[in-house]
Design a protein around this motif. Structure first.
Motif, PDB file in Angstrom:
ATOM      1  N   THR A  50       1.206  -0.117   1.188  1.00  0.00           N
ATOM      2  CA  THR A  50       0.817   1.295   1.224  1.00  0.00           C
ATOM      3  C   THR A  50       1.590   2.047   2.301  1.00  0.00           C
ATOM      4  N   LYS A  67       4.427   1.241   3.735  1.00  0.00           N
ATOM      5  CA  LYS A  67       5.868   1.290   3.438  1.00  0.00           C
ATOM      6  C   LYS A  67       6.157   2.336   2.367  1.00  0.00           C
ATOM      7  N   THR A  68       5.282   2.426   1.366  1.00  0.00           N
ATOM      8  CA  THR A  68       5.461   3.432   0.317  1.00  0.00           C
ATOM      9  C   THR A  68       5.415   4.837   0.908  1.00  0.00           C
ATOM     10  N   CYS A  69       4.439   5.096   1.763  1.00  0.00           N
ATOM     11  CA  CYS A  69       4.323   6.415   2.393  1.00  0.00           C
ATOM     12  C   CYS A  69       5.536   6.718   3.270  1.00  0.00           C
ATOM     13  N   THR A 108       8.568   5.370   3.325  1.00  0.00           N
ATOM     14  CA  THR A 108       9.822   5.482   2.585  1.00  0.00           C
ATOM     15  C   THR A 108       9.903   6.805   1.845  1.00  0.00           C
ATOM     16  N   THR A 109       8.800   7.214   1.248  1.00  0.00           N
ATOM     17  CA  THR A 109       8.786   8.479   0.513  1.00  0.00           C
ATOM     18  C   THR A 109       9.041   9.658   1.449  1.00  0.00           C
ATOM     19  N   THR A 115      12.613   5.266  -6.636  1.00  0.00           N
ATOM     20  CA  THR A 115      11.822   4.249  -7.340  1.00  0.00           C
ATOM     21  C   THR A 115      12.461   2.869  -7.218  1.00  0.00           C
ATOM     22  N   LEU A 147      11.982   1.585  -3.729  1.00  0.00           N
ATOM     23  CA  LEU A 147      10.619   1.117  -3.491  1.00  0.00           C
ATOM     24  C   LEU A 147      10.363  -0.237  -4.142  1.00  0.00           C
ATOM     25  N   ILE A 176       9.050  -2.733  -1.233  1.00  0.00           N
ATOM     26  CA  ILE A 176       7.611  -2.962  -1.078  1.00  0.00           C
ATOM     27  C   ILE A 176       7.243  -4.449  -1.069  1.00  0.00           C
TER      28      ILE A 176
END
Length: 172
Positions: A96, A98-100, A102-103, A146, A149, A153
């Motif tokens: 979670t 890392k997703t935030c 990176t985005t 995408t 990620l 991730i």
């Protein structure tokens, strides 16, 4: 550095002979001088923000998970013992965060890639950022996110769970 890797790869894909390290150094120096060896470095420094954001979010989620577990154990008068579900929770926290991160920070990857292109109109971090937005729109700053990620991730989730496991084992 990445400049050498890019040069070696770009020549290989064009059907030319792959360049060795010394040929890459000579080509970079002939093309851009000493400045060519530092191309994209400012964007790489901007990438540090991704790591900072990732760890801040990760530690916050981890703290919330620990608080929930502590509250649950206090209700049942149980002793604190790490379980497999704790490490799964850490993996989800890492994924979670890392997703935030990176985005939020991904545009620096686009800028860094553009700066490392040979013989382009891109000169500096902010000039490249501005030019990409002007010519291609804001959506272009997230092109390839995408795929990035999908690669990052699982790696981050496994790495952080492994880190937590090693810390747990070392602390006895």
């Amino acid at each position: 550095t990445a400049t050498f890797a890019y040069l070696a790869q770009s020549h290989q894909f064009r059907g030319e002979k792959r360049l060795g390290a010394f040929e890459c150094v000579r080509k970079v120096y002939q093309t851009d001088g000493l400045r060519g060896f530092y191309r994209g470095m400012s964007a790489s420094y901007a990438g540090i923000s991704e790591t900072v954001i990732h760890f801040v979010i990760y530690e916050s989620i981890k703290q919330k998970l620990l608080e929930c577990k502590t509250a649950s154990m206090m209700e049942n008068d149980e002793e604190s013992v790490k379980e497999a579900s704790d490490f799964v929770g850490m993996m989800l926290a890492a994924a979670t965060s890392k997703t935030c991160a990176t985005t939020i920070a991904y545009p620096h990857e686009v800028v860094r890639t553009r700066l490392r292109e040979e013989g382009t109109k891109y000169r500096s971090f902010f000039q490249t950022l501005s030019l990409v937005v002007q010519e291609e729109g804001y959506g272009s700053l997230y092109r390839g996110l995408t795929t990035h990620l999908v690669r990052q991730i699982p790696n981050t989730a496994i790495m952080m769970a492994t880190y937590e496991l090693v810390v747990y084992l070392l602390n006895g």
